[in-house]
Design a protein around this motif. Structure first.
Motif, PDB file in Angstrom:
ATOM      1  N   ASN A  15       0.855  -1.185   0.000  1.00  0.00           N
ATOM      2  CA  ASN A  15       0.000   0.000   0.000  1.00  0.00           C
ATOM      3  C   ASN A  15       0.892   1.236   0.000  1.00  0.00           C
ATOM      4  OD1 ASN A  15      -2.279  -1.586   0.100  1.00  0.00           O
ATOM      5  ND2 ASN A  15      -2.498  -1.422   2.317  1.00  0.00           N
ATOM      6  N   LEU A  16       0.730   2.068  -1.040  1.00  0.00           N
ATOM      7  CA  LEU A  16       1.530   3.275  -1.202  1.00  0.00           C
ATOM      8  C   LEU A  16       0.615   4.480  -1.375  1.00  0.00           C
ATOM      9  CD1 LEU A  16       4.262   2.003  -3.704  1.00  0.00           C
ATOM     10  CD2 LEU A  16       4.516   2.399  -1.245  1.00  0.00           C
ATOM     11  N   PRO A  17       1.148   5.673  -1.117  1.00  0.00           N
ATOM     12  CA  PRO A  17       0.336   6.878  -1.356  1.00  0.00           C
ATOM     13  C   PRO A  17      -0.125   6.922  -2.808  1.00  0.00           C
ATOM     14  CG  PRO A  17       2.370   7.427  -0.194  1.00  0.00           C
ATOM     15  CD  PRO A  17       2.486   5.991  -0.616  1.00  0.00           C
ATOM     16  N   ASN A  18      -1.330   7.406  -3.028  1.00  0.00           N
ATOM     17  CA  ASN A  18      -1.845   7.432  -4.402  1.00  0.00           C
ATOM     18  C   ASN A  18      -1.195   8.528  -5.249  1.00  0.00           C
ATOM     19  OD1 ASN A  18      -3.127   9.667  -3.387  1.00  0.00           O
ATOM     20  ND2 ASN A  18      -5.200   8.897  -3.703  1.00  0.00           N
ATOM     21  N   THR A  19      -0.290   9.301  -4.651  1.00  0.00           N
ATOM     22  CA  THR A  19       0.407  10.361  -5.383  1.00  0.00           C
ATOM     23  C   THR A  19       1.732   9.874  -5.980  1.00  0.00           C
ATOM     24  OG1 THR A  19       1.465  11.077  -3.331  1.00  0.00           O
ATOM     25  CG2 THR A  19      -0.576  12.203  -3.987  1.00  0.00           C
ATOM     26  N   ILE A  20       1.986   8.559  -5.942  1.00  0.00           N
ATOM     27  CA  ILE A  20       3.258   8.041  -6.443  1.00  0.00           C
ATOM     28  C   ILE A  20       3.373   8.198  -7.950  1.00  0.00           C
ATOM     29  CG2 ILE A  20       3.554   6.346  -4.598  1.00  0.00           C
ATOM     30  CD1 ILE A  20       2.650   4.192  -6.659  1.00  0.00           C
ATOM     31  N   VAL A  21       4.605   8.346  -8.393  1.00  0.00           N
ATOM     32  CA  VAL A  21       4.943   8.299  -9.806  1.00  0.00           C
ATOM     33  C   VAL A  21       5.902   7.128  -9.960  1.00  0.00           C
ATOM     34  CG1 VAL A  21       6.107   9.495 -11.703  1.00  0.00           C
ATOM     35  CG2 VAL A  21       4.672  10.784 -10.097  1.00  0.00           C
ATOM     36  N   ASP A  22       5.610   6.213 -10.857  1.00  0.00           N
ATOM     37  CA  ASP A  22       6.481   5.072 -11.108  1.00  0.00           C
ATOM     38  C   ASP A  22       7.715   5.585 -11.856  1.00  0.00           C
ATOM     39  OD1 ASP A  22       7.765   2.743 -11.995  1.00  0.00           O
ATOM     40  OD2 ASP A  22       5.874   1.692 -12.320  1.00  0.00           O
ATOM     41  N   ALA A  23       8.882   5.494 -11.208  1.00  0.00           N
ATOM     42  CA  ALA A  23      10.111   6.028 -11.797  1.00  0.00           C
ATOM     43  C   ALA A  23      10.491   5.313 -13.089  1.00  0.00           C
ATOM     44  CB  ALA A  23      11.252   5.946 -10.788  1.00  0.00           C
ATOM     45  N   SER A  24      10.004   4.087 -13.292  1.00  0.00           N
ATOM     46  CA  SER A  24      10.331   3.367 -14.536  1.00  0.00           C
ATOM     47  C   SER A  24       9.664   4.020 -15.748  1.00  0.00           C
ATOM     48  CB  SER A  24       9.939   1.890 -14.435  1.00  0.00           C
ATOM     49  OG  SER A  24       8.542   1.740 -14.379  1.00  0.00           O
ATOM     50  N   ASP A  25       8.695   4.895 -15.521  1.00  0.00           N
ATOM     51  CA  ASP A  25       8.100   5.652 -16.610  1.00  0.00           C
ATOM     52  C   ASP A  25       9.016   6.796 -17.060  1.00  0.00           C
ATOM     53  OD1 ASP A  25       5.853   4.040 -16.488  1.00  0.00           O
ATOM     54  OD2 ASP A  25       4.699   5.468 -15.277  1.00  0.00           O
ATOM     55  N   VAL A  26      10.018   7.121 -16.222  1.00  0.00           N
ATOM     56  CA  VAL A  26      10.883   8.262 -16.470  1.00  0.00           C
ATOM     57  C   VAL A  26      12.318   7.840 -16.801  1.00  0.00           C
ATOM     58  CG1 VAL A  26      11.794  10.398 -15.441  1.00  0.00           C
ATOM     59  CG2 VAL A  26       9.482   9.623 -14.889  1.00  0.00           C
ATOM     60  N   VAL A  35      10.773   1.483  -8.029  1.00  0.00           N
ATOM     61  CA  VAL A  35      11.085   2.815  -7.519  1.00  0.00           C
ATOM     62  C   VAL A  35       9.915   3.750  -7.783  1.00  0.00           C
ATOM     63  CG1 VAL A  35      12.686   4.769  -7.655  1.00  0.00           C
ATOM     64  CG2 VAL A  35      13.543   2.420  -7.977  1.00  0.00           C
ATOM     65  N   PHE A  36       9.516   4.454  -6.736  1.00  0.00           N
ATOM     66  CA  PHE A  36       8.425   5.415  -6.830  1.00  0.00           C
ATOM     67  C   PHE A  36       8.909   6.750  -6.284  1.00  0.00           C
ATOM     68  CE2 PHE A  36       6.823   1.147  -6.305  1.00  0.00           C
ATOM     69  CZ  PHE A  36       6.012   1.030  -7.416  1.00  0.00           C
ATOM     70  N   MET A  37       8.411   7.837  -6.852  1.00  0.00           N
ATOM     71  CA  MET A  37       8.843   9.163  -6.446  1.00  0.00           C
ATOM     72  C   MET A  37       7.657  10.111  -6.457  1.00  0.00           C
ATOM     73  SD  MET A  37      10.982  10.033  -9.866  1.00  0.00           S
ATOM     74  CE  MET A  37      10.159  10.231 -11.437  1.00  0.00           C
ATOM     75  N   ASN A  38       7.904  11.296  -5.935  1.00  0.00           N
ATOM     76  CA  ASN A  38       6.904  12.358  -6.016  1.00  0.00           C
ATOM     77  C   ASN A  38       7.609  13.654  -6.405  1.00  0.00           C
ATOM     78  OD1 ASN A  38       8.088  13.395  -3.677  1.00  0.00           O
ATOM     79  ND2 ASN A  38       6.427  12.743  -2.336  1.00  0.00           N
ATOM     80  N   ASN A  39       6.900  14.752  -6.368  1.00  0.00           N
ATOM     81  CA  ASN A  39       7.465  16.043  -6.787  1.00  0.00           C
ATOM     82  C   ASN A  39       8.186  16.770  -5.663  1.00  0.00           C
ATOM     83  OD1 ASN A  39       6.530  15.834  -9.434  1.00  0.00           O
ATOM     84  ND2 ASN A  39       4.499  16.558  -8.826  1.00  0.00           N
ATOM     85  N   PHE A  40       8.434  16.101  -4.537  1.00  0.00           N
ATOM     86  CA  PHE A  40       9.001  16.764  -3.371  1.00  0.00           C
ATOM     87  C   PHE A  40      10.326  16.135  -2.952  1.00  0.00           C
ATOM     88  CE2 PHE A  40       4.416  17.323  -3.303  1.00  0.00           C
ATOM     89  CZ  PHE A  40       4.337  18.701  -3.306  1.00  0.00           C
ATOM     90  N   ASP A  41      11.077  15.618  -3.917  1.00  0.00           N
ATOM     91  CA  ASP A  41      12.399  15.047  -3.663  1.00  0.00           C
ATOM     92  C   ASP A  41      12.325  13.898  -2.649  1.00  0.00           C
ATOM     93  OD1 ASP A  41      14.868  15.401  -4.878  1.00  0.00           O
ATOM     94  OD2 ASP A  41      15.723  16.329  -3.102  1.00  0.00           O
ATOM     95  N   GLN A  42      11.315  13.053  -2.806  1.00  0.00           N
ATOM     96  CA  GLN A  42      11.137  11.880  -1.964  1.00  0.00           C
ATOM     97  C   GLN A  42      11.042  10.643  -2.853  1.00  0.00           C
ATOM     98  OE1 GLN A  42       7.519  13.438   0.020  1.00  0.00           O
ATOM     99  NE2 GLN A  42       8.621  13.007   1.920  1.00  0.00           N
ATOM    100  N   THR A  43      11.586   9.521  -2.368  1.00  0.00           N
ATOM    101  CA  THR A  43      11.471   8.256  -3.085  1.00  0.00           C
ATOM    102  C   THR A  43      11.083   7.148  -2.115  1.00  0.00           C
ATOM    103  OG1 THR A  43      13.820   7.735  -2.795  1.00  0.00           O
ATOM    104  CG2 THR A  43      13.191   8.836  -4.845  1.00  0.00           C
ATOM    105  N   MET A  44      10.404   6.162  -2.656  1.00  0.00           N
ATOM    106  CA  MET A  44      10.080   4.934  -1.942  1.00  0.00           C
ATOM    107  C   MET A  44      10.520   3.811  -2.876  1.00  0.00           C
ATOM    108  SD  MET A  44       7.915   4.263   1.031  1.00  0.00           S
ATOM    109  CE  MET A  44       6.665   5.511   0.961  1.00  0.00           C
ATOM    110  N   ILE A  45      11.435   2.968  -2.391  1.00  0.00           N
ATOM    111  CA  ILE A  45      12.011   1.908  -3.209  1.00  0.00           C
ATOM    112  C   ILE A  45      11.781   0.570  -2.517  1.00  0.00           C
ATOM    113  CG2 ILE A  45      14.136   0.986  -4.224  1.00  0.00           C
ATOM    114  CD1 ILE A  45      15.250   3.885  -4.104  1.00  0.00           C
ATOM    115  N   VAL A  46      11.300  -0.396  -3.269  1.00  0.00           N
ATOM    116  CA  VAL A  46      11.231  -1.778  -2.795  1.00  0.00           C
ATOM    117  C   VAL A  46      12.303  -2.525  -3.583  1.00  0.00           C
ATOM    118  CG1 VAL A  46       9.821  -3.846  -2.510  1.00  0.00           C
ATOM    119  CG2 VAL A  46       8.767  -1.574  -2.308  1.00  0.00           C
ATOM    120  N   GLU A  47      13.199  -3.177  -2.842  1.00  0.00           N
ATOM    121  CA  GLU A  47      14.382  -3.762  -3.466  1.00  0.00           C
ATOM    122  C   GLU A  47      14.579  -5.196  -2.965  1.00  0.00           C
ATOM    123  OE1 GLU A  47      18.873  -2.207  -4.359  1.00  0.00           O
ATOM    124  OE2 GLU A  47      17.815  -1.339  -2.670  1.00  0.00           O
ATOM    125  N   ILE A  48      14.866  -6.089  -3.888  1.00  0.00           N
ATOM    126  CA  ILE A  48      15.160  -7.484  -3.561  1.00  0.00           C
ATOM    127  C   ILE A  48      16.669  -7.661  -3.637  1.00  0.00           C
ATOM    128  CG2 ILE A  48      14.837  -9.886  -4.243  1.00  0.00           C
ATOM    129  CD1 ILE A  48      12.156  -8.999  -5.494  1.00  0.00           C
TER     130      ILE A  48
END
Length: 182
Positions: A15-26, A35-48
């Protein structure tokens, strides 16, 4: 508001904030990361990652220093907290551990340094020789000379992700298909 986000082809969900941007689109993202990011210099990464063959607390610090790219405690990284997590959904893991810290980093080899908070949850899956990390990075003080600097009004500040968003992600991470690990 949050949304359930499938990860790694639906093998995991979180469950992530609905304001996420999928970094793989960029930009291109390694196969072992979501990797997910927003417009406020924040990232949330799930890594294996490969399971670190150390006691849990030391493995947590090893991952922390690898991510913060310091390699040791003497380079400006301050660990603020480290503890075992008690509330989580992933029943297949042997334990979940949390660490947070602050550092001063520059982007793009700039001279201006920003104060960054890093929060990491480590899910230990020894049966798959895997550690899964959720890494939440947030700039808390941005140098006016940094390329990340921009004025943010109160409405914008209310859209920044919080530690509660990170905690929600940690407690909701679910393994759906263990075939992910081969």
């Amino acid at each position: 508001m949050t949304k359930t986000q499938p990860l790694f082809g639906g093998a995991l969900s979180v469950n992530l904030p609905n304001t996420i941007v999928d970094a793989s689109d960029v930009r291109q993202i390694p196969d072992n990361q979501e990797v997910f990011m927003n417009n406020f210099d924040q990232t949330m990464i799930v890594e294996i990652l490969e399971y670190v063959q150390e006691p849990d607390e030391q493995a947590l610090k090893t991952h922390f220093y690898d991510i913060t790219q310091t390699g040791d405690e003497g380079t400006g990284i301050e660990i603020l907290n480290a503890e075992k997590v008690e509330s989580y959904s992933m029943t297949q893991c042997s334990g979940v551990y949390y660490i947070s810290g602050k550092s001063h980093v520059a982007k793009f080899k700039e001279d201006a340094r920003n104060e960054v908070e890093t929060h990491i949850a480590m899910f230990r899956l020894p049966q798959f020789t895997t550690d899964i990390l959720i890494n939440f990075t947030s700039s808390c003080l941005i140098n006016p000379e940094s390329s990340s600097y921009k004025q943010v009004d109160a409405a914008g500040m209310s859209q920044r992700w919080t530690i509660e968003d990170f905690t929600r992600a940690v407690s909701s991470l679910t393994l759906i298909d263990a075939g992910l690990f081969g």
